[in-house]
Structure formats: structure tokens, C-alpha cells
Design a protein around this motif. Structure first.
Motif, PDB file in Angstrom:
ATOM      1  N   SER A   2       9.095 -13.327   7.092  1.00 43.72           N
ATOM      2  CA  SER A   2      10.341 -13.701   6.094  1.00 43.72           C
ATOM      3  C   SER A   2      10.375 -12.654   5.251  1.00 43.72           C
ATOM      4  N   HIS A   5      11.527  -9.361   6.385  1.00 49.77           N
ATOM      5  CA  HIS A   5      13.093  -9.288   6.405  1.00 49.77           C
ATOM      6  C   HIS A   5      13.860  -8.935   5.326  1.00 49.77           C
ATOM      7  N   HIS A   7      15.026 -11.400   3.426  1.00 49.62           N
ATOM      8  CA  HIS A   7      16.065 -12.380   2.904  1.00 49.62           C
ATOM      9  C   HIS A   7      15.677 -12.665   1.536  1.00 49.62           C
ATOM     10  N   HIS A   8      16.770 -12.816   0.856  1.00 49.49           N
ATOM     11  CA  HIS A   8      16.316 -13.214  -0.775  1.00 49.49           C
ATOM     12  C   HIS A   8      16.315 -14.862  -0.781  1.00 49.49           C
ATOM     13  N   ILE A   9      15.406 -15.200  -1.170  1.00 52.82           N
ATOM     14  CA  ILE A   9      15.177 -16.780  -1.386  1.00 52.82           C
ATOM     15  C   ILE A   9      15.649 -17.180  -2.999  1.00 52.82           C
ATOM     16  N   VAL A  10      16.837 -17.890  -2.742  1.00 55.19           N
ATOM     17  CA  VAL A  10      17.519 -18.375  -4.206  1.00 55.19           C
ATOM     18  C   VAL A  10      16.505 -19.243  -4.604  1.00 55.19           C
ATOM     19  N   PRO A  11      15.878 -19.206  -5.833  1.00 55.94           N
ATOM     20  CA  PRO A  11      14.839 -20.024  -6.498  1.00 55.94           C
ATOM     21  C   PRO A  11      15.793 -21.470  -6.556  1.00 55.94           C
ATOM     22  N   MET A  61      25.999 -19.595  -1.245  1.00 57.32           N
ATOM     23  CA  MET A  61      26.121 -18.752  -0.110  1.00 57.32           C
ATOM     24  C   MET A  61      25.457 -17.452  -0.249  1.00 57.32           C
ATOM     25  N   LEU A  63      25.958 -14.455  -1.577  1.00 56.16           N
ATOM     26  CA  LEU A  63      26.546 -13.404  -1.299  1.00 56.16           C
ATOM     27  C   LEU A  63      26.029 -12.305  -2.206  1.00 56.16           C
ATOM     28  N   ASP A  66      23.693 -10.599  -0.562  1.00 53.61           N
ATOM     29  CA  ASP A  66      23.837 -10.476   0.945  1.00 53.61           C
ATOM     30  C   ASP A  66      24.353  -8.757   1.097  1.00 53.61           C
ATOM     31  N   ASN A  67      24.167  -8.702   2.391  1.00 56.40           N
ATOM     32  CA  ASN A  67      24.833  -7.422   3.015  1.00 56.40           C
ATOM     33  C   ASN A  67      26.093  -7.187   2.253  1.00 56.40           C
TER      34      ASN A  67
END
Lengths: 131, 224
Positions: A2, A5, A7-11, A61, A63, A66-67
Motif C-alpha cells: 500500500s 501505491h 494512496h494517502h492515508i488520512v490520519p 473523500m 480529494l 487525490d489524482n
């Protein structure tokens, strides 16, 4: 995996802060609704709702991280809604401010058309100009 | 687990280059769908805007017919459910399947509470004739309040807009419950991991949008 990847993990702390802000803003909008705000009533309620929606979109969400293509899709959608609302208001808010091209209203003209379609020779039926 | 031909994880379809590309494609599709949802609701918000600007006194009088306490409770319930969805995604990104499962169950329960509150609201409206269009006939006395005072001009239009907006939103909550029942079942069977949680991410996005719609409906209908 992960991590690769990206993917940002929001704390969790940030999620807790956002739910706190959202609950506070809900209480604020209810409290302000009890106060007489006059013409500011709608703008104030809408600003608070927009702020809340902004927090949900950006943090919940995710964003913000995100991309950018997803943010572009959302922006185009919101732009379409703004065009939709503003162009309709240009009609509905200023109806009747300018005179019609004929003396008759649209409904009167439709009535006249129906009468003519009925081929009634009695011209007294055609009374759209009611002065 | 890995596909022997492509050396990719099993969840990656052969027409995607990588798990990452598959995830991004699915997510972009979800955002496109969410935009169509926004456009669907925007039609109703436009109807609201026009009728409110034409008959502001009706809108101000009849917003008091809606109980802001129940509406506010439902706002908090939906906000809490949005939080649990975000927490669930946080958990599965860290590979915690139990944490995901707990948060999905909580989300499902919050959605259920929302619909139960909505049921009580609708029952009171139906009982006192606060109904859309030609069915509009406010009557009866409750808690010393005479509902007949709600019989104002353009009341039928207000309740048409109220029932259509909250009804279609409520339907979205119901669909959301179905989606969360499905992914909860999958999560229980260990279908998701830090490498693959696309359905959770996309159902989460859908759920946040349902929450955002309510964030606008609550003040516009109940408060002002």
C-alpha cells in the motif's frame, strides 16, 4: 504494497478534527437560524453548508490528495450546476420586466390558437386583448 | 495469489497495467457517476430556488412545520456515518480488516437510524395532511398546535418539493444500506486488504455524497 501505491492515508487525528468541525458547524447553523438575520439568512446558511461540504469533499473523500483528474471532474459538474441555476434565474427573476412582443400573454395566444384550430367562425371567441 | 502469467496480484484484471491503474480507473468512474448524481439533485435544488424566490413567505412559514430537532439529529447521524466510512478506509489502508468491519457495521447502523427518524417524520406529516400537491390538507391538533395554520398559499408546492427532495435522498440512503450490507459481508469474508479495497473506497465516495446532499437539504428545508 500500500505504501508503494502512494494512496494517502488520512490520519485518524485529522478525521476526528473534521468531524468535530462538522458537528460545530451544524450547531452553529441551527443556532443562527433562531436569530433574525433578514436578507442574510439564506447566504449565511448556504455558506455554512458549503464549508461543511468542502470539508467532507477534501478530507473525508480525500480529494485534497487525490489524482487531479477527479477534482477536475467535480469542478466541471459544479460549474454545470452554477450555469443551470443562474441561467434559469435570469428567466424566472425578471419575467414580465420587459414587455411581451405582442399585447397578449403566452397563455392568451395559446387559447387563441386553440380557438382558431377549432375553426369556429364566431370571432367573439377570439378575445385575447382584454382592455 | 499472484497471476503466474503477468506477475500481478490476483485482483488485477488482465487489461490493466497495474493494481494502481485499476484502482484509479474505478475511482474516476465513481467520480463521473457522482457528478451525474449532483446533476440529478441540482434539478430539484433549482425547483426549490425558483419557488422560494417566488413565494419566500410560504417557505419561511412552512420551514417551521419541519422539526429542526429531528432534522438536526439526522444531520449528526449522517455526519457520524461519513466519519465511520472514512475511518473504515483508514483502517483497511493499514491492513486492519477487523477495524474496517467494525466501521462498516457502524455505518450501516447509522444509515438505519436515519431512515427510522425519517419514518417518524413522514408519519407525522401524513397524519396531519402535510402532503404534496392536491393531497395538501393540514388538519388536527398536536401538542396544543393547530396544524390548520399551515394552510397557506403555495403550501402544496412546498410539500411537493419537500417530499421529492427528501424522498429521493432517502432512496439513496436505502441504496447505500444495500451497498454497505454487501461490502460488510465481503469484508467479513476477508475480501479486502491494504492492496485491494476498491469497493470500500467507491461505496465510501457514494456515501459521502449522500451526506453532502443532506448537508444542503437540512438548512434549506428545516431552518430557513
Amino acid at each position: 504494497m500500500s505504501q508503494d501505491h502512494g494512496h494517502h492515508i488520512v490520519p485518524v487525528k485529522m478525521l476526528l478534527a473534521v468531524i468535530g468541525i462538522l458537528v460545530f458547524l451544524t450547531i452553529l447553523t441551527v443556532a443562527l437560524a433562531q436569530v433574525e438575520l433578514g436578507i442574510f439568512e439564506v447566504p449565511v446558511a448556504l455558506s455554512i453548508a458549503l464549508t461543511k461540504a468542502g470539508f467532507v469533499v477534501m478530507i473525508f473523500m480525500a480529494l485534497k490528495w487525490d489524482n487531479k483528474v477527479n477534482a477536475t471532474i467535480l469542478a466541471v459538474g459544479v460549474l454545470c450546476v452554477l450555469i443551470f441555476i443562474s441561467f434559469i434565474l435570469i428567466d424566472t427573476e425578471f419575467r414580465g420586466d420587459l414587455s411581451n412582443t405582442t399585447e397578449a400573454t403566452i397563455m392568451d395566444e395559446q387559447r387563441m390558437e386553440q380557438t382558431l384550430d377549432g375553426r369556429e367562425p364566431d370571432r367573439s371567441d377570439i378575445s385575447f386583448n382584454r382592455q | 495469489m499472484a497471476n503466474p502469467h503477468t506477475n500481478q496480484p490476483a485482483h488485477v484484471k488482465h487489461y490493466f497495467v497495474s493494481s494502481e491503474q485499476q484502482f484509479d480507473a474505478a475511482k474516476m468512474g465513481m467520480w463521473l457517476f457522482l457528478v451525474t448524481e449532483i446533476l440529478l439533485f441540482s434539478g430539484m435544488f433549482v425547483a426549490y430556488t425558483i419557488y422560494r424566490s417566488w413565494h419566500p413567505e410560504t417557505w419561511m412559514a412552512l420551514s417551521t412545520a419541519l422539526d429542526w430537532k429531528l432534522g438536526g439529529l439526522n444531520t449528526l447521524v449522517l455526519l457520524a456515518s461519513s466519519f465511520t466510512v472514512a475511518m473504515g478506509i483508514n483502517q483497511i489502508q493499514r491492513g486492519n480488516q477487523k477495524g474496517l468491519l467494525l466501521n462498516l457495521v457502524l455505518t450501516f447502523v447509522f444509515a438505519g437510524i436515519f431512515l427510522v427518524v425519517k419514518y417518524f417524520e413522514y408519519s407525522a406529516k401524513i397524519e396531519h395532511g402535510l402532503l404534496p400537491g392536491a393531497s395538501f390538507d393540514p388538519h388536527g391538533v398536536s401538542h396544543g398546535f393547530d396544524y390548520a395554520t399551515y394552510n397557506v398559499p403555495y403550501g402544496p408546492q412546498f410539500f411537493s418539493i419537500y417530499f421529492v427532495m427528501t424522498g429521493i435522498h432517502g432512496f439513496h440512503v436505502l441504496v447505500g444500506m444495500g451497498l454497505f450490507a454487501w461490502i460488510t459481508w465481503k469484508a467479513k469474508n476477508g475480501a479486502f486488504s491494504a492492496d485491494y479495497y476498491t469497493p470500500v473506497e467507491n461505496c465510501g465516495l457514494y456515501w459521502h455524497l449522500v451526506d453532502i446532499i443532506w448537508i444542503f437539504l437540512f438548512p434549506l428545508l428545516y431552518l430557513i
